[in-house]
Design a protein around this motif. Structure first.
Motif, PDB file in Angstrom:
ATOM      1  N   SER A   1      44.097 -97.433 -32.554  1.00 29.35           N
ATOM      2  CA  SER A   1      45.407 -97.456 -33.206  1.00 29.35           C
ATOM      3  C   SER A   1      45.655 -96.298 -34.167  1.00 29.35           C
ATOM      4  O   SER A   1      46.808 -95.987 -34.463  1.00 29.35           O
ATOM      5  CB  SER A   1      45.585 -98.773 -33.977  1.00 29.35           C
ATOM      6  OG  SER A   1      44.607 -98.885 -35.004  1.00 29.35           O
ATOM      7  N   LYS A   2      44.604 -95.662 -34.661  1.00 31.29           N
ATOM      8  CA  LYS A   2      44.786 -94.605 -35.656  1.00 31.29           C
ATOM      9  C   LYS A   2      44.025 -93.348 -35.259  1.00 31.29           C
ATOM     10  O   LYS A   2      42.932 -93.429 -34.685  1.00 31.29           O
ATOM     11  CB  LYS A   2      44.297 -95.061 -37.033  1.00 31.29           C
ATOM     12  CG  LYS A   2      45.163 -96.114 -37.695  1.00 31.29           C
ATOM     13  CD  LYS A   2      44.606 -96.471 -39.067  1.00 31.29           C
ATOM     14  CE  LYS A   2      45.458 -97.545 -39.737  1.00 31.29           C
ATOM     15  NZ  LYS A   2      44.889 -97.947 -41.047  1.00 31.29           N
ATOM     16  N   PRO A   3      44.576 -92.174 -35.601  1.00 31.10           N
ATOM     17  CA  PRO A   3      43.821 -90.929 -35.401  1.00 31.10           C
ATOM     18  C   PRO A   3      42.537 -90.966 -36.226  1.00 31.10           C
ATOM     19  O   PRO A   3      42.475 -91.600 -37.286  1.00 31.10           O
ATOM     20  CB  PRO A   3      44.777 -89.844 -35.911  1.00 31.10           C
ATOM     21  CG  PRO A   3      46.127 -90.466 -35.874  1.00 31.10           C
ATOM     22  CD  PRO A   3      45.931 -91.920 -36.138  1.00 31.10           C
ATOM     23  N   SER A   4      41.519 -90.302 -35.748  1.00 31.64           N
ATOM     24  CA  SER A   4      40.203 -90.362 -36.390  1.00 31.64           C
ATOM     25  C   SER A   4      40.239 -89.937 -37.851  1.00 31.64           C
ATOM     26  O   SER A   4      39.506 -90.479 -38.682  1.00 31.64           O
ATOM     27  CB  SER A   4      39.212 -89.493 -35.616  1.00 31.64           C
ATOM     28  OG  SER A   4      39.749 -88.202 -35.389  1.00 31.64           O
ATOM     29  N   SER A   5      41.089 -88.977 -38.206  1.00 32.61           N
ATOM     30  CA  SER A   5      41.153 -88.504 -39.588  1.00 32.61           C
ATOM     31  C   SER A   5      41.692 -89.560 -40.541  1.00 32.61           C
ATOM     32  O   SER A   5      41.504 -89.453 -41.758  1.00 32.61           O
ATOM     33  CB  SER A   5      42.034 -87.256 -39.672  1.00 32.61           C
ATOM     34  OG  SER A   5      43.320 -87.529 -39.142  1.00 32.61           O
ATOM     35  N   LEU A   6      42.353 -90.586 -39.999  1.00 37.66           N
ATOM     36  CA  LEU A   6      42.919 -91.658 -40.818  1.00 37.66           C
ATOM     37  C   LEU A   6      42.253 -93.000 -40.535  1.00 37.66           C
ATOM     38  O   LEU A   6      42.726 -94.038 -41.005  1.00 37.66           O
ATOM     39  CB  LEU A   6      44.430 -91.780 -40.567  1.00 37.66           C
ATOM     40  CG  LEU A   6      45.268 -90.502 -40.641  1.00 37.66           C
ATOM     41  CD1 LEU A   6      46.743 -90.821 -40.416  1.00 37.66           C
ATOM     42  CD2 LEU A   6      45.073 -89.791 -41.969  1.00 37.66           C
ATOM     43  N   SER A   7      41.160 -92.977 -39.797  1.00 38.73           N
ATOM     44  CA  SER A   7      40.528 -94.212 -39.343  1.00 38.73           C
ATOM     45  C   SER A   7      39.291 -94.560 -40.170  1.00 38.73           C
ATOM     46  O   SER A   7      38.314 -93.801 -40.205  1.00 38.73           O
ATOM     47  CB  SER A   7      40.134 -94.086 -37.867  1.00 38.73           C
ATOM     48  OG  SER A   7      39.337 -95.181 -37.466  1.00 38.73           O
ATOM     49  N   TYR A   8      39.315 -95.708 -40.808  1.00 39.32           N
ATOM     50  CA  TYR A   8      38.151 -96.196 -41.553  1.00 39.32           C
ATOM     51  C   TYR A   8      36.988 -96.456 -40.596  1.00 39.32           C
ATOM     52  O   TYR A   8      35.828 -96.184 -40.923  1.00 39.32           O
ATOM     53  CB  TYR A   8      38.526 -97.478 -42.301  1.00 39.32           C
ATOM     54  CG  TYR A   8      37.394 -98.073 -43.102  1.00 39.32           C
ATOM     55  CD1 TYR A   8      37.183 -97.695 -44.426  1.00 39.32           C
ATOM     56  CD2 TYR A   8      36.533 -99.017 -42.541  1.00 39.32           C
ATOM     57  CE1 TYR A   8      36.138 -98.238 -45.169  1.00 39.32           C
ATOM     58  CE2 TYR A   8      35.493 -99.563 -43.268  1.00 39.32           C
ATOM     59  CZ  TYR A   8      35.297 -99.169 -44.581  1.00 39.32           C
ATOM     60  OH  TYR A   8      34.255 -99.709 -45.305  1.00 39.32           O
ATOM     61  N   LYS A   9      37.290 -96.953 -39.416  1.00 33.74           N
ATOM     62  CA  LYS A   9      36.236 -97.265 -38.453  1.00 33.74           C
ATOM     63  C   LYS A   9      35.487 -96.012 -38.010  1.00 33.74           C
ATOM     64  O   LYS A   9      34.268 -96.057 -37.792  1.00 33.74           O
ATOM     65  CB  LYS A   9      36.836 -97.967 -37.231  1.00 33.74           C
ATOM     66  CG  LYS A   9      37.420 -99.338 -37.532  1.00 33.74           C
ATOM     67  CD  LYS A   9      38.031 -99.951 -36.279  1.00 33.74           C
ATOM     68  CE  LYS A   9      38.635-101.323 -36.568  1.00 33.74           C
ATOM     69  NZ  LYS A   9      39.257-101.919 -35.350  1.00 33.74           N
ATOM     70  N   VAL A  10      36.207 -94.899 -37.893  1.00 36.21           N
ATOM     71  CA  VAL A  10      35.574 -93.656 -37.445  1.00 36.21           C
ATOM     72  C   VAL A  10      34.829 -92.976 -38.591  1.00 36.21           C
ATOM     73  O   VAL A  10      33.650 -92.621 -38.460  1.00 36.21           O
ATOM     74  CB  VAL A  10      36.619 -92.701 -36.835  1.00 36.21           C
ATOM     75  CG1 VAL A  10      35.998 -91.334 -36.567  1.00 36.21           C
ATOM     76  CG2 VAL A  10      37.191 -93.287 -35.548  1.00 36.21           C
ATOM     77  N   ILE A  11      35.514 -92.776 -39.727  1.00 38.08           N
ATOM     78  CA  ILE A  11      34.915 -91.995 -40.816  1.00 38.08           C
ATOM     79  C   ILE A  11      33.848 -92.785 -41.558  1.00 38.08           C
ATOM     80  O   ILE A  11      32.700 -92.335 -41.700  1.00 38.08           O
ATOM     81  CB  ILE A  11      36.009 -91.506 -41.789  1.00 38.08           C
ATOM     82  CG1 ILE A  11      36.945 -90.538 -41.066  1.00 38.08           C
ATOM     83  CG2 ILE A  11      35.380 -90.833 -43.007  1.00 38.08           C
ATOM     84  CD1 ILE A  11      38.109 -90.047 -41.907  1.00 38.08           C
ATOM     85  N   THR A  12      34.217 -93.955 -42.055  1.00 40.96           N
ATOM     86  CA  THR A  12      33.241 -94.747 -42.813  1.00 40.96           C
ATOM     87  C   THR A  12      32.291 -95.492 -41.876  1.00 40.96           C
ATOM     88  O   THR A  12      31.070 -95.506 -42.098  1.00 40.96           O
ATOM     89  CB  THR A  12      33.966 -95.736 -43.741  1.00 40.96           C
ATOM     90  OG1 THR A  12      34.784 -95.001 -44.664  1.00 40.96           O
ATOM     91  CG2 THR A  12      32.969 -96.568 -44.528  1.00 40.96           C
ATOM     92  N   GLY A  13      32.855 -96.086 -40.835  1.00 40.84           N
ATOM     93  CA  GLY A  13      32.020 -96.886 -39.938  1.00 40.84           C
ATOM     94  C   GLY A  13      31.012 -96.059 -39.159  1.00 40.84           C
ATOM     95  O   GLY A  13      29.822 -96.410 -39.098  1.00 40.84           O
TER      96      GLY A  13
END
Length: 519
Positions: free
Chosen positions: A412-424
């Motif tokens: 649902s979100k671009p990686s730069s705005l995604s908590y799942k991608v950056i933090t997760g």
């Protein structure tokens, strides 16, 4: 109303009264003016200047001025053209002389104004922001001597017993924690901005972003006309650093070589990553990294957004000749060698990009949001392999995150705005605790879906530290406003902001921009 009313004095009932002030030289005090003998005649009227001019007013007006309160039953008499007048004396206005102290203060103020204006360009001097700079009125209310004052505070905290012994050791983290505790919210949010601007000189836009908004970093682009020649570039970075108070700037650039060679007009062409990768010789990569660091450092640049660690599997025009190859092991080996050479002198650091990986997408995030459809196992084995190895080696100080949707992680979100991608993924699974930099939040892949204020807030919520994209002071203001709104609503905690600022200040310490004080 009749003139002979009982409470009007008889002399006020005359049709006209003439009042004249005569000049008496016997009683007039010495004023330094001409005496009777020295007086001159008025050339227009022939009257003596010692006589005061007569201004007529009506008898009835004079009566009202000198009489007690009139009865409420009396009707106001209308003024007629034949109403008698009474001449009333007036005095000539006296010359106002400014007190000497006030005149001196005014002169000093004007000298300060002219001196400061002379130090600025015409663009800085003209306009609201320019005048604010000249007059020393900045948006920020933080401590301009933050580094020095925090060092003094730390010294005062020492007990007599400790100071009598050997000098205590202050760790970088302790010093940075103390800095963060003494920073205002505006200073903290400013440090989280990496901005750009148009022009070769230190003009109004960049001056405002640095001096008023305390931005933490600036990125230079050839397309923005920031780089013209060696002398100009050195002068520009010196001016930026000298005006960045109290915390020095990260000055960044994309210097990859090949098709992305920002310094080609200054130092000639440099080999691309594809050319270096083709040699399969890590020493070549190390030598190139070392050379880039020397050149960048000489120009006042301390962060290179390189190397590219994308593992190419499909043709992507955006990545043409920009990667070391299509094999994760080779990319890891060559990128690691380049990074070690780049960071060897400690003055220039690198940033791996473009996480979570553009090697298997064909779209350009400058124009749209790419979709990465790989399974998580393929992502771990291919795209994330260079990150995992290099992070474990301890050489990675910064990672740049791109705008793409990784369907298996966050659809649902671009990686730069995604908590799942950056933090997760990046922080929790790959263990990266350094600075996360967003790719430009003004790219079409972001602006088509999110206003800049919302994008800035979402990026911080996701775990990013440095937000790239602001081109003007208004852009910075909008981003900071969006972050503050998210703080007020509880979507972003102040602790989350402090985490980012600590990472940014640690990066600046690792660059040699912040020095640990001796206490």
């Amino acid at each position: 109303m009749e003139k002979n009313h009982s409470w009007f004095p008889k002399e006020q009932q005359d049709d006209e009264v003439e009042m004249k002030v005569t000049h008496d030289t016997r009683t007039q005090p010495d004023t330094g003016m001409l005496s009777d003998d020295d007086s001159t005649e008025d050339r227009d009227t022939g009257e003596s200047q010692d006589e005061m001019k007569i201004v007529p007013i009506s008898t009835k007006d004079a009566q009202v001025l000198q009489s007690p309160l009139l009865p409420l039953t009396e009707e106001k008499e209308e003024k007629t053209e034949n109403s008698p007048v009474v001449p009333v004396p007036t005095t000539l206005p006296q010359r106002t002389v400014m007190p000497r102290k006030r005149a001196i203060l005014m002169a000093v103020f004007l000298l300060i104004l002219v001196f400061n204006a002379a130090r600025l360009s015409s663009a800085q001097f003209i306009g609201a922001e320019g005048w604010a700079s000249v007059l020393g009125s900045h948006v920020s209310s933080g401590d301009p001597n933050l580094l020095r004052n925090v060092a003094i505070q730390l010294r005062k905290k020492l007990t007599p017993g400790v100071t009598a012994q050997a000098t205590p050791h202050l760790t970088p983290q302790e010093y940075i924690d103390a800095l963060v505790q003494n920073m205002t919210l505006d200073q903290k949010l400013g440090q989280m901005m990496i901005v750009q601007y148009v022009g070769p000189e230190y003009g109004l836009a960049i001056s405002t972003m640095i001096s008023q908004y305390n931005v933490g970093a600036v990125i230079l682009f050839g397309v923005n006309n920031n780089i013209q020649d060696k002398t100009q570039l050195k002068s520009l970075t010196r001016q930026m650093q000298s005006n960045s108070k109290p915390i020095p700037l990260v000055v960044a650039i994309d210097q990859e070589g090949g098709t992305v060679d920002r310094l080609v007009n200054l130092d000639g062409p440099r080999p691309s990553e594809a050319e270096i990768g083709a040699t399969n010789d890590p020493n070549k990569a190390t030598q190139q990294g070392n050379q880039d660091a020397q050149d960048l450092s000489s120009y006042g640049i301390n962060l290179n957004l390189a190397p590219v660690v994308d593992v190419t599997n499909v043709f992507n025009p955006q990545l043409y000749l920009r990667t070391f190859g299509d094999n994760p092991a080779k990319v890891t080996k060559m990128a690691g060698a380049y990074l070690r050479g780049l960071q060897r002198n400690g003055k220039v650091l690198g940033a791996l990009k473009h996480f979570p990986g553009l090697g298997d997408v064909g779209a350009d995030p400058h124009n749209s949001v790419p979709y990465l459809y790989r399974s998580k196992s393929d992502l771990e084995a291919i795209d994330w392999a260079p990150y995992r190895v290099l992070i474990r080696q301890g050489d990675v100080r910064a990672v740049l995150v791109t705008h793409e949707i990784v369907t298996t992680i966050d659809g649902s979100k671009p990686s730069s705005l995604s908590y799942k991608v950056i933090t997760g993924i990046l922080r929790n699974e790959l263990g990266f605790q350094g600075v996360v930099i967003t790719d430009s939040l003004t790219m079409e892949g972001i602006t088509a879906y999110y206003p800049e204020a919302q994008a800035a807030a979402l990026a911080i919520e996701a775990g990013s530290d440095l937000l790239m994209g602001a081109l003007t002071p208004n852009d910075v203001a909008n981003m900071i406003s969006g972050i503050k709104q998210a703080i007020n609503t509880g979507e972003i905690g102040l602790q989350r902001v402090d985490e980012s600022v600590r990472r940014i200040l640690m990066l600046k310490y690792q660059m040699g921009l912040i020095r640990i004080p001796t206490i």
